[in-house]
Design a protein around this motif. Sequence first.
Motif, PDB file in Angstrom:
ATOM      1  N   PHE A 179       1.041  -1.341   0.206  1.00  0.00           N
ATOM      2  CA  PHE A 179      -0.542   0.035  -0.043  1.00  0.00           C
ATOM      3  C   PHE A 179       1.317   1.099  -0.065  1.00  0.00           C
ATOM      4  O   PHE A 179       0.960   1.842  -0.324  1.00  0.00           O
ATOM      5  N   GLU A 180       1.693   1.150   0.587  1.00  0.00           N
ATOM      6  CA  GLU A 180       2.947   2.269   0.636  1.00  0.00           C
ATOM      7  C   GLU A 180       3.844   3.155  -0.417  1.00  0.00           C
ATOM      8  O   GLU A 180       3.382   4.043  -0.462  1.00  0.00           O
ATOM      9  N   ILE A 181       3.725   1.584  -0.835  1.00  0.00           N
ATOM     10  CA  ILE A 181       4.185   2.467  -2.594  1.00  0.00           C
ATOM     11  C   ILE A 181       3.696   3.015  -3.428  1.00  0.00           C
ATOM     12  O   ILE A 181       4.024   3.875  -3.759  1.00  0.00           O
ATOM     13  N   VAL A 182       2.374   2.999  -3.440  1.00  0.00           N
ATOM     14  CA  VAL A 182       1.180   3.081  -4.413  1.00  0.00           C
ATOM     15  C   VAL A 182       0.580   4.706  -3.065  1.00  0.00           C
ATOM     16  O   VAL A 182      -0.213   5.857  -4.184  1.00  0.00           O
ATOM     17  N   LEU A 183       0.228   4.473  -1.822  1.00  0.00           N
ATOM     18  CA  LEU A 183      -0.332   5.198  -1.249  1.00  0.00           C
ATOM     19  C   LEU A 183      -0.244   6.990  -1.785  1.00  0.00           C
ATOM     20  O   LEU A 183      -0.931   7.743  -2.256  1.00  0.00           O
ATOM     21  N   PRO A 184       0.970   7.393  -1.453  1.00  0.00           N
ATOM     22  CA  PRO A 184       1.253   9.079  -2.198  1.00  0.00           C
ATOM     23  C   PRO A 184       1.165   9.284  -3.808  1.00  0.00           C
ATOM     24  O   PRO A 184       0.931  10.093  -4.213  1.00  0.00           O
ATOM     25  N   HIS A 185       0.381   8.419  -4.716  1.00  0.00           N
ATOM     26  CA  HIS A 185      -0.236   8.585  -5.962  1.00  0.00           C
ATOM     27  C   HIS A 185      -1.314   8.724  -6.089  1.00  0.00           C
ATOM     28  O   HIS A 185      -1.599   8.041  -7.128  1.00  0.00           O
ATOM     29  N   VAL A 186      -2.129   8.223  -4.775  1.00  0.00           N
ATOM     30  CA  VAL A 186      -3.048   8.064  -5.259  1.00  0.00           C
ATOM     31  C   VAL A 186      -4.426   8.804  -5.538  1.00  0.00           C
ATOM     32  O   VAL A 186      -5.128   8.940  -6.669  1.00  0.00           O
ATOM     33  N   ASP A 187      -3.849  10.198  -5.601  1.00  0.00           N
ATOM     34  CA  ASP A 187      -4.043  11.271  -5.883  1.00  0.00           C
ATOM     35  C   ASP A 187      -3.961  11.716  -7.461  1.00  0.00           C
ATOM     36  O   ASP A 187      -4.694  12.068  -7.848  1.00  0.00           O
ATOM     37  N   ARG A 188      -3.542  10.840  -8.147  1.00  0.00           N
ATOM     38  CA  ARG A 188      -3.133  10.605  -9.348  1.00  0.00           C
ATOM     39  C   ARG A 188      -4.008   9.459 -10.000  1.00  0.00           C
ATOM     40  O   ARG A 188      -3.292   9.011 -11.111  1.00  0.00           O
ATOM     41  N   GLY A 189      -4.609   8.929  -9.405  1.00  0.00           N
ATOM     42  CA  GLY A 189      -4.934   7.124  -9.996  1.00  0.00           C
ATOM     43  C   GLY A 189      -4.453   6.115  -9.228  1.00  0.00           C
ATOM     44  O   GLY A 189      -4.761   5.153 -10.188  1.00  0.00           O
ATOM     45  N   ALA A 190      -3.841   6.279  -8.350  1.00  0.00           N
ATOM     46  CA  ALA A 190      -2.728   5.160  -8.139  1.00  0.00           C
ATOM     47  C   ALA A 190      -3.725   3.816  -7.504  1.00  0.00           C
ATOM     48  O   ALA A 190      -4.061   4.662  -6.811  1.00  0.00           O
ATOM     49  N   SER A 191      -3.484   3.170  -7.432  1.00  0.00           N
ATOM     50  CA  SER A 191      -4.944   1.882  -6.510  1.00  0.00           C
ATOM     51  C   SER A 191      -3.989   0.392  -6.481  1.00  0.00           C
ATOM     52  O   SER A 191      -2.597  -0.066  -7.023  1.00  0.00           O
ATOM     53  N   PHE A 192      -4.549   0.522  -5.463  1.00  0.00           N
ATOM     54  CA  PHE A 192      -3.772  -1.350  -5.131  1.00  0.00           C
ATOM     55  C   PHE A 192      -5.271  -2.163  -4.549  1.00  0.00           C
ATOM     56  O   PHE A 192      -5.903  -1.605  -3.448  1.00  0.00           O
ATOM     57  N   THR A 193      -5.616  -3.523  -4.621  1.00  0.00           N
ATOM     58  CA  THR A 193      -6.413  -3.944  -3.956  1.00  0.00           C
ATOM     59  C   THR A 193      -5.824  -5.746  -4.294  1.00  0.00           C
ATOM     60  O   THR A 193      -4.862  -5.923  -5.046  1.00  0.00           O
ATOM     61  N   ILE A 194      -6.491  -6.381  -3.372  1.00  0.00           N
ATOM     62  CA  ILE A 194      -5.822  -8.058  -3.348  1.00  0.00           C
ATOM     63  C   ILE A 194      -7.749  -8.814  -3.218  1.00  0.00           C
ATOM     64  O   ILE A 194      -8.832  -8.258  -3.145  1.00  0.00           O
ATOM     65  N   GLU A 195      -7.977  -9.271  -4.943  1.00  0.00           N
ATOM     66  CA  GLU A 195      -8.128 -10.376  -4.969  1.00  0.00           C
ATOM     67  C   GLU A 195      -8.070 -11.594  -4.648  1.00  0.00           C
ATOM     68  O   GLU A 195      -7.425 -12.498  -5.155  1.00  0.00           O
ATOM     69  N   GLY A 196      -9.186 -12.452  -4.141  1.00  0.00           N
ATOM     70  CA  GLY A 196      -8.798 -14.087  -4.552  1.00  0.00           C
ATOM     71  C   GLY A 196     -10.077 -14.531  -5.161  1.00  0.00           C
ATOM     72  O   GLY A 196     -11.624 -14.628  -5.635  1.00  0.00           O
ATOM     73  N   HIS A 197      -9.014 -15.985  -6.232  1.00  0.00           N
ATOM     74  CA  HIS A 197     -10.058 -16.128  -7.783  1.00  0.00           C
ATOM     75  C   HIS A 197     -10.425 -17.500  -7.080  1.00  0.00           C
ATOM     76  O   HIS A 197      -9.526 -18.454  -6.550  1.00  0.00           O
ATOM     77  N   ILE A 198     -11.745 -17.781  -7.167  1.00  0.00           N
ATOM     78  CA  ILE A 198     -12.070 -19.187  -6.867  1.00  0.00           C
ATOM     79  C   ILE A 198     -12.502 -19.520  -8.150  1.00  0.00           C
ATOM     80  O   ILE A 198     -13.132 -19.353  -9.135  1.00  0.00           O
ATOM     81  N   ASP A 199     -12.047 -20.949  -8.038  1.00  0.00           N
ATOM     82  CA  ASP A 199     -12.702 -22.157  -8.875  1.00  0.00           C
ATOM     83  C   ASP A 199     -14.061 -22.535  -9.100  1.00  0.00           C
ATOM     84  O   ASP A 199     -13.992 -23.510  -9.553  1.00  0.00           O
ATOM     85  N   ILE A 200     -14.918 -21.437  -9.220  1.00  0.00           N
ATOM     86  CA  ILE A 200     -16.280 -22.360  -9.456  1.00  0.00           C
ATOM     87  C   ILE A 200     -17.051 -20.879  -9.974  1.00  0.00           C
ATOM     88  O   ILE A 200     -16.849 -19.778 -10.340  1.00  0.00           O
ATOM     89  N   GLY A 201     -18.048 -21.627 -10.329  1.00  0.00           N
ATOM     90  CA  GLY A 201     -18.717 -21.389 -11.325  1.00  0.00           C
ATOM     91  C   GLY A 201     -20.074 -21.033 -10.533  1.00  0.00           C
ATOM     92  O   GLY A 201     -21.067 -21.906  -9.932  1.00  0.00           O
ATOM     93  N   ALA A 202     -21.424 -20.016 -10.989  1.00  0.00           N
ATOM     94  CA  ALA A 202     -22.601 -19.769 -10.664  1.00  0.00           C
ATOM     95  C   ALA A 202     -23.397 -20.457 -11.827  1.00  0.00           C
ATOM     96  O   ALA A 202     -24.818 -19.949 -11.905  1.00  0.00           O
ATOM     97  N   GLY A 203     -22.904 -19.972 -12.750  1.00  0.00           N
ATOM     98  CA  GLY A 203     -24.337 -21.186 -13.743  1.00  0.00           C
ATOM     99  C   GLY A 203     -24.765 -22.000 -13.566  1.00  0.00           C
ATOM    100  O   GLY A 203     -24.437 -23.057 -12.813  1.00  0.00           O
ATOM    101  N   GLU A 204     -26.230 -22.098 -14.437  1.00  0.00           N
ATOM    102  CA  GLU A 204     -27.059 -22.983 -13.696  1.00  0.00           C
ATOM    103  C   GLU A 204     -26.474 -24.839 -13.981  1.00  0.00           C
ATOM    104  O   GLU A 204     -26.849 -26.103 -13.122  1.00  0.00           O
ATOM    105  N   ARG A 205     -25.969 -24.998 -14.489  1.00  0.00           N
ATOM    106  CA  ARG A 205     -25.137 -26.262 -15.575  1.00  0.00           C
ATOM    107  C   ARG A 205     -23.705 -26.519 -14.478  1.00  0.00           C
ATOM    108  O   ARG A 205     -23.283 -27.874 -14.247  1.00  0.00           O
ATOM    109  N   ASN A 206     -23.464 -25.813 -13.388  1.00  0.00           N
ATOM    110  CA  ASN A 206     -22.087 -25.653 -12.428  1.00  0.00           C
ATOM    111  C   ASN A 206     -22.265 -26.965 -11.403  1.00  0.00           C
ATOM    112  O   ASN A 206     -22.905 -26.202 -10.805  1.00  0.00           O
ATOM    113  N   LYS A 207     -21.518 -27.671 -11.738  1.00  0.00           N
ATOM    114  CA  LYS A 207     -21.656 -28.302  -9.760  1.00  0.00           C
ATOM    115  C   LYS A 207     -21.520 -27.353  -8.907  1.00  0.00           C
ATOM    116  O   LYS A 207     -21.466 -27.841  -7.579  1.00  0.00           O
TER     117      LYS A 207
END
Length: 178
Positions: free
Chosen positions: A113-141
């Motif tokens: 966060f400290e790397i991007v924090l001084p640049h947030v006012d210029r559009g910098a950002s940092f997010t954390i995502e967890g990718h799960i190998d599951i789907g919401a499709g009706e046919r998805n088990k």
Amino acid sequence: MLNYQVLNYSFQNLKEKNMTFEQVFEHILKFMRLDPNGNYKLMIGTDSQVHPDHTTFITGIVIQNVGKGVWACLRKITIPRKVTNLHEKISYETSLSEDVFSMFTQERKDDMFEIVLPHVDRGASFTIEGHIDIGAGERNKTRRFINEMVARIESMGAEPKIKPDAFVASSYANRYTK
């Protein structure tokens, strides 16, 4: 949940083998420092493939500067049996992702966060995502496990993503499970 002791905390990518998590983290910081004004996403996800006598689990770590590139690595775990129970498999995939998330201590997240924090006012950002190998499709088990796995990823302080948005699990990690 499987109760295997995971001793192999070795990470790799196409350029380097046998990286420690500390080396992985240094690569991530170095990548982010190249462009502190970037829009960064730290994404972690796991996929698996059942083979005749074992099951391979791949956990991917990807740091993306949106529209400007990525740095990625993976961790491979092999279970010496076929994991055929779908809930067990999805749950273990999520556990392996949680394991890697836990390596990103609050201090390490603060360092990112400290790397991007001084640049947030210029559009910098940092997010954390967890990718799960599951789907919401009706046919998805796997859809019946969505609430459980999403809650687990949220408890790690990450934004959960499922298919088709879970590309670290469903595409990057998947490529290396074969």
